[in-house]
Design a protein around this motif. Structure first.
Motif, PDB file in Angstrom:
ATOM      1  N   ILE A  91     -20.167  46.896 -12.801  1.00 40.22           N
ATOM      2  CA  ILE A  91     -19.265  48.008 -13.127  1.00 40.22           C
ATOM      3  C   ILE A  91     -19.552  48.606 -14.499  1.00 40.22           C
ATOM      4  N   LYS A 146     -20.530  50.714 -17.662  1.00 39.15           N
ATOM      5  CA  LYS A 146     -20.448  52.142 -17.914  1.00 39.15           C
ATOM      6  C   LYS A 146     -21.596  52.615 -18.807  1.00 39.15           C
ATOM      7  N   TYR A 166     -25.182  48.277 -18.748  1.00 41.27           N
ATOM      8  CA  TYR A 166     -25.458  49.419 -17.876  1.00 41.27           C
ATOM      9  C   TYR A 166     -26.929  49.441 -17.486  1.00 41.27           C
ATOM     10  N   SER A 216     -22.673  52.625  -7.892  1.00 35.97           N
ATOM     11  CA  SER A 216     -21.905  53.867  -7.959  1.00 35.97           C
ATOM     12  C   SER A 216     -22.322  54.847  -6.871  1.00 35.97           C
ATOM     13  N   TYR A 217     -23.592  54.768  -6.453  1.00 39.17           N
ATOM     14  CA  TYR A 217     -24.061  55.634  -5.365  1.00 39.17           C
ATOM     15  C   TYR A 217     -23.611  55.104  -4.008  1.00 39.17           C
ATOM     16  N   LYS A 231     -17.414  52.753  -3.123  1.00 39.88           N
ATOM     17  CA  LYS A 231     -16.279  52.442  -3.993  1.00 39.88           C
ATOM     18  C   LYS A 231     -16.193  50.939  -4.222  1.00 39.88           C
ATOM     19  N   TYR A 232     -16.261  50.556  -5.498  1.00 39.74           N
ATOM     20  CA  TYR A 232     -16.124  49.149  -5.887  1.00 39.74           C
ATOM     21  C   TYR A 232     -14.658  48.785  -6.010  1.00 39.74           C
ATOM     22  N   THR A 276     -25.827  59.484 -16.974  1.00 40.74           N
ATOM     23  CA  THR A 276     -24.785  59.107 -16.018  1.00 40.74           C
ATOM     24  C   THR A 276     -25.374  58.866 -14.624  1.00 40.74           C
ATOM     25  N   PRO A 277     -24.662  58.121 -13.775  1.00 41.06           N
ATOM     26  CA  PRO A 277     -25.129  57.908 -12.402  1.00 41.06           C
ATOM     27  C   PRO A 277     -25.379  59.213 -11.652  1.00 41.06           C
TER      28      PRO A 277
END
Length: 266
Positions: free
Chosen positions: A148, A150, A156, A164-165, A168-169, A254-255
């Protein structure tokens, strides 16, 4: 085999656990049942359990709805227990093979208690190669930081971007180290991922791309992208198009932006 007999056997067999390969067996039946309740299945699902061991989760999965149910392990003692568990089941199977060498493309529900020493490898393998609609995993609690993480944090990296792709975690609950034999040093964590990806990219190729982007964390995204493409001009054009400075570092992307970069590398 009934649940009471199985968990009595799990406790006995835990004496022979190999700590070097992360064998810690779940001996709390109520926790096992709670974990399997997170996995939502129906009669059209092909369910796969990673590293089923002596069947702590398996005995609850066997009573859920499914089209097929496959248990995996490589320990001969575990295979014997699992074979006995499925012998009267027409649509349940046991596969004796490394969990990292199985074609898992046919499964749409994945569950497993992941051994610590290959947790990262297993997560990447299954999230990148399987198009499951739901994943339910138990891991050692501190591994969550990498899942998770960031932007602009030390943890990260490729795994966090891939998760994230994929979907939903959801952190489900903590499992005390007292629920295992041999007892590990830390508590565990159960989490789920519900798929939300559109399947518009090859996830395995995306993971390989992400690993290249983070291969030199102290260098710029421009440097790593240039190495990946073997073309500095193309790398700069992609970054310019997305208004990303060539001085930006991998942990600052960012993702969503990584996905845009990847699509432009085709």
């Amino acid at each position: 085999m009934d649940k009471e007999s199985l968990f009595t056997q799990v406790k006995e067999m835990s004496k022979f656990a190999n700590k070097e390969v992360g064998q810690n067996y779940l001996i709390d039946s109520s926790v096992a049942e709670r974990i399997t309740s997170v996995l939502k299945t129906n009669e059209n699902d092909n369910v796969f359990e990673i590293g089923a061991g002596f069947g702590s989760l398996s005995i609850f999965l066997i009573n859920k709805k499914y089209k097929t149910l496959t248990f995996n392990d490589i320990d001969p003692r575990a295979i014997e227990v699992l074979d006995n568990l499925v012998k009267n089941q027409k649509r349940a199977y046991v596969v004796k093979k490394s969990a990292l060498k199985i074609d898992i493309s046919v499964y749409n529900k994945i569950i497993g208690n992941l051994p610590y020493y290959i947790t990262n490898d297993l997560l990447e393998y299954y999230l990148a190669r399987c198009n499951a609609s739901q994943y339910v995993f138990m891991i050692q609690k501190e591994v969550e930081n990498r899942i998770i993480a960031k932007v602009n944090t030390d943890d990260y990296g490729p795994l966090a971007v891939l998760v994230s792709y994929v979907g939903k975690y959801q952190r489900e609950f903590i499992v005390s180290k007292e629920s295992f034999l041999p007892k590990p040093h830390v508590d565990s964590l159960v989490f789920s991922i519900t798929s939300s990806s559109k399947g518009d990219i090859d996830k395995h190729k995306y993971l390989l791309f992400l690993k290249k982007m983070f291969i030199h964390r102290r260098k710029t995204i421009y440097n790593n992208l240039s190495l990946y493409l073997m073309n500095k001009d193309k790398a700069k054009k992609i970054l310019d198009k997305l208004k990303i400075s060539i001085l930006t570092r991998p942990e600052q992307i960012t993702p969503d932006m990584y996905l845009h970069i990847f699509k432009l590398t085709y």
